[in-house]
Design a protein around this motif. Structure first.
Motif, mmCIF file in Angstrom:
data_model
loop_
_atom_site.group_PDB
_atom_site.id
_atom_site.type_symbol
_atom_site.label_atom_id
_atom_site.label_comp_id
_atom_site.label_asym_id
_atom_site.label_seq_id
_atom_site.Cartn_x
_atom_site.Cartn_y
_atom_site.Cartn_z
ATOM 1 N N LEU A 112 0.722 -1.335 -0.116
ATOM 2 C CA LEU A 112 -0.045 -0.022 -0.198
ATOM 3 C C LEU A 112 0.415 1.193 0.024
ATOM 4 C CD1 LEU A 112 -2.729 1.155 0.150
ATOM 5 C CD2 LEU A 112 -2.945 0.981 2.979
ATOM 6 N N ILE A 113 1.651 1.059 0.712
ATOM 7 C CA ILE A 113 2.865 2.196 0.843
ATOM 8 C C ILE A 113 3.819 2.391 -0.317
ATOM 9 C CG2 ILE A 113 4.896 3.270 1.580
ATOM 10 C CD1 ILE A 113 4.369 1.485 4.314
ATOM 11 N N PHE A 114 4.274 1.819 -1.030
ATOM 12 C CA PHE A 114 4.662 2.174 -2.261
ATOM 13 C C PHE A 114 3.423 2.486 -3.561
ATOM 14 C CE2 PHE A 114 4.681 -2.605 -3.855
ATOM 15 C CZ PHE A 114 3.902 -2.580 -4.877
ATOM 16 N N CYS A 115 2.478 1.801 -4.210
ATOM 17 C CA CYS A 115 1.635 2.602 -4.289
ATOM 18 C C CYS A 115 0.804 3.783 -4.272
ATOM 19 C CB CYS A 115 -0.235 1.827 -4.070
ATOM 20 S SG CYS A 115 0.227 -0.161 -5.306
ATOM 21 N N LEU A 116 0.711 4.240 -2.979
ATOM 22 C CA LEU A 116 0.476 5.316 -2.465
ATOM 23 C C LEU A 116 0.973 6.519 -2.861
ATOM 24 C CD1 LEU A 116 -1.694 4.962 0.566
ATOM 25 C CD2 LEU A 116 -2.404 4.737 -1.550
ATOM 26 N N VAL A 117 2.502 6.161 -2.771
ATOM 27 C CA VAL A 117 3.528 7.019 -3.286
ATOM 28 C C VAL A 117 3.350 7.077 -4.601
ATOM 29 C CG1 VAL A 117 6.807 7.369 -2.813
ATOM 30 C CG2 VAL A 117 5.650 6.132 -1.512
ATOM 31 N N PRO A 154 -3.277 8.690 -24.531
ATOM 32 C CA PRO A 154 -4.058 7.944 -24.502
ATOM 33 C C PRO A 154 -4.524 7.475 -23.075
ATOM 34 C CG PRO A 154 -3.996 8.058 -26.832
ATOM 35 C CD PRO A 154 -2.607 8.434 -26.043
ATOM 36 N N GLY A 155 -3.368 6.646 -22.504
ATOM 37 C CA GLY A 155 -2.826 6.543 -21.272
ATOM 38 C C GLY A 155 -1.329 6.765 -20.532
ATOM 39 N N ASN A 156 -1.884 6.557 -19.490
ATOM 40 C CA ASN A 156 -1.405 6.724 -18.568
ATOM 41 C C ASN A 156 -0.246 6.054 -17.489
ATOM 42 O OD1 ASN A 156 -0.782 7.530 -15.273
ATOM 43 N ND2 ASN A 156 -3.229 8.667 -15.487
ATOM 44 N N TYR A 157 0.632 6.618 -17.987
ATOM 45 C CA TYR A 157 2.663 6.248 -17.322
ATOM 46 C C TYR A 157 1.922 5.965 -16.470
ATOM 47 C CZ TYR A 157 7.156 5.143 -18.341
ATOM 48 O OH TYR A 157 8.397 4.888 -18.219
ATOM 49 N N ARG A 158 1.848 6.945 -15.568
ATOM 50 C CA ARG A 158 2.340 6.629 -13.688
ATOM 51 C C ARG A 158 0.965 5.038 -13.492
ATOM 52 N NH1 ARG A 158 -1.107 10.412 -11.214
ATOM 53 N NH2 ARG A 158 -3.004 9.393 -11.906
ATOM 54 N N ASP A 159 -0.077 5.816 -14.200
ATOM 55 C CA ASP A 159 -1.209 4.115 -13.355
ATOM 56 C C ASP A 159 -0.432 3.130 -14.119
ATOM 57 O OD1 ASP A 159 -2.272 5.985 -12.053
ATOM 58 O OD2 ASP A 159 -4.254 5.612 -13.804
ATOM 59 N N THR A 160 0.575 2.715 -15.392
ATOM 60 C CA THR A 160 0.905 1.191 -16.033
ATOM 61 C C THR A 160 1.406 1.026 -13.956
ATOM 62 O OG1 THR A 160 0.249 2.445 -17.618
ATOM 63 C CG2 THR A 160 1.529 0.147 -17.684
ATOM 64 N N VAL A 161 2.771 1.996 -14.194
ATOM 65 C CA VAL A 161 3.626 1.598 -13.690
ATOM 66 C C VAL A 161 3.548 1.413 -12.164
ATOM 67 C CG1 VAL A 161 6.020 2.465 -12.170
ATOM 68 C CG2 VAL A 161 5.458 2.985 -14.483
ATOM 69 N N ILE A 162 1.636 1.559 -11.648
ATOM 70 C CA ILE A 162 1.568 1.291 -10.069
ATOM 71 C C ILE A 162 1.063 -0.275 -10.720
ATOM 72 C CG2 ILE A 162 -0.645 0.962 -8.666
ATOM 73 C CD1 ILE A 162 -0.656 4.781 -9.521
ATOM 74 N N TYR A 163 0.197 -0.365 -11.323
ATOM 75 C CA TYR A 163 -0.221 -1.770 -12.113
ATOM 76 C C TYR A 163 1.233 -2.611 -11.632
ATOM 77 C CZ TYR A 163 -1.184 -5.150 -15.065
ATOM 78 O OH TYR A 163 -1.868 -6.263 -16.196
ATOM 79 N N ALA A 165 4.119 -2.767 -10.859
ATOM 80 C CA ALA A 165 4.701 -3.183 -9.536
ATOM 81 C C ALA A 165 3.668 -3.482 -8.595
ATOM 82 C CB ALA A 165 4.952 -1.615 -8.631
ATOM 83 N N PHE A 166 2.522 -3.380 -8.733
ATOM 84 C CA PHE A 166 1.599 -4.016 -8.272
ATOM 85 C C PHE A 166 1.413 -5.364 -8.241
ATOM 86 C CE2 PHE A 166 -2.820 -5.115 -6.636
ATOM 87 C CZ PHE A 166 -3.199 -6.315 -5.584
ATOM 88 N N TRP A 228 10.910 -0.696 -15.978
ATOM 89 C CA TRP A 228 10.720 -2.122 -15.847
ATOM 90 C C TRP A 228 11.685 -2.506 -14.415
ATOM 91 C CZ3 TRP A 228 7.512 -6.129 -16.689
ATOM 92 C CH2 TRP A 228 6.485 -6.009 -17.735
ATOM 93 N N ILE A 229 12.930 -1.952 -14.674
ATOM 94 C CA ILE A 229 13.848 -2.828 -13.667
ATOM 95 C C ILE A 229 13.522 -1.965 -12.189
ATOM 96 C CG2 ILE A 229 15.986 -2.207 -12.839
ATOM 97 C CD1 ILE A 229 17.224 -2.188 -15.467
ATOM 98 N N ILE A 230 12.618 -1.072 -11.757
ATOM 99 C CA ILE A 230 11.873 -0.632 -10.983
ATOM 100 C C ILE A 230 10.882 -1.515 -10.624
ATOM 101 C CG2 ILE A 230 11.171 1.596 -9.583
ATOM 102 C CD1 ILE A 230 12.812 4.017 -11.647
#
Length: 294
Positions: A112-117, A154-163, A165-166, A228-230
């Motif tokens: 939850l912490i890393f997703c919210l960050v 059209p897409g969201n880069y930040r949300d893709t990273v969240i998805y 990483a999750f 991707w590495i992150i």
């Protein structure tokens, strides 16, 4: 014993019974963790005006990882002889024990912490270094917009990273979920479970395809190599965290609260717990010569 007149069948039935019970617990430990974090991230994102960080189709894939592939991986752990060395479970033992609650809370809190960050600060700490919609000649990195979009508007880069990483956190946490007590080696016996390894490999491949080529269907955008590495490193933290959490005491307060709501606290005897080591077999009343119990 009835079918083959062999007393060793009792030992096998006890062994497999305990193995099935533990496999159910493994799956629950994994499932509760995924559900809790996905629900909280989606709720907080919507309430705070970010929309749904985890899109509906992405949640369907996450649930597929959790319910189908996760169950297939964790429910196929073969029984080991050490299952016969431990005390039997008490009649009133909770299905989710105190050790499992500890593991769930620690892993869920980290995820939850890393997703919210990433949700609140992703646009400031992430850069889009992909080709985007501009072709291979446009390879400069750009900062994300306030809404988290990068080169592919059209897409969201930040949300893709969240998805991403999750999901990687769930992949690594699947190894943690194989152990439900204080076992330190999460990889013990993993190479003997070919189904588990096959599920992990299939999940990784499908996850790569959903991110890089999901586009409209999964509402994702391709990520660059650095991100991707992150994502993999963020997910990989679940492994050392899983080792650390085993040095923490079990979280007894959660089952204590649940027992109060279910009115079980007055019925549970401390010696019923297998962790206490005080379980005793029930005494069978002896029969008098006339066939009546004494």
């Amino acid at each position: 014993v009835i079918t083959d007149d062999n007393f060793s069948s009792i030992v096998k039935s006890v062994l497999w019974g305990r193995s099935v019970y533990d496999n159910i617990r493994r799956f629950l430990q994994f499932q509760l963790n995924v559900n809790v974090v996905a629900l909280e991230v989606s709720f907080i994102g919507s309430v705070c005006g970010f929309g749904m960080p985890l899109k509906p189709v992405q949640l369907l894939w996450v649930n597929l990882v959790m319910d189908t592939l996760g169950a297939l991986a964790l429910a196929t752990e073969a029984p080991t002889p050490d299952l016969l060395d431990r005390q039997p479970y008490g009649r009133h033992d909770n299905l989710v024990n105190d050790y499992m609650w500890r593991n769930i809370v620690v892993q869920s809190t980290y995820q939850l912490i890393f997703c919210l960050v990433l949700l609140f600060a992703g646009q400031d700490i992430l850069n889009d270094c992909t080709d985007g919609n501009y072709g291979s000649d446009y390879d400069a990195c750009i900062e994300l917009a306030v809404d988290g979009t990068g080169k592919d508007a059209p897409g969201n880069y930040r949300d893709t990273v969240i998805y991403n990483a999750f999901v990687w956190a769930q992949i690594f946490n699947e190894f943690n979920a194989r152990k439900i007590y204080n076992e330190k080696n999460m990889f013990e016996g993993v190479f003997t479970n070919q189904i588990f390894l096959g599920v992990i490999v299939a999940t990784v491949l499908i996850q790569f395809l959903t991110v890089q080529f999901g586009a409209v269907a999964f509402q994702t955008v391709p990520l660059d190599l650095d991100d991707w590495i992150i994502c993999i490193l963020i997910g990989g933290v679940s492994l050392p965290l899983g080792l650390f959490q085993r040095y923490l005491p079990p979280f007894t307060f959660i089952n204590g609260i649940l027992d109060k709501f279910t009115k079980k606290s007055s019925q549970v005897a401390p010696e019923d717990s297998p962790e206490s080591g005080n379980n005793k077999p029930a005494e069978i009343p002896s029969e008098a010569p006339n066939g009546t119990s004494k």
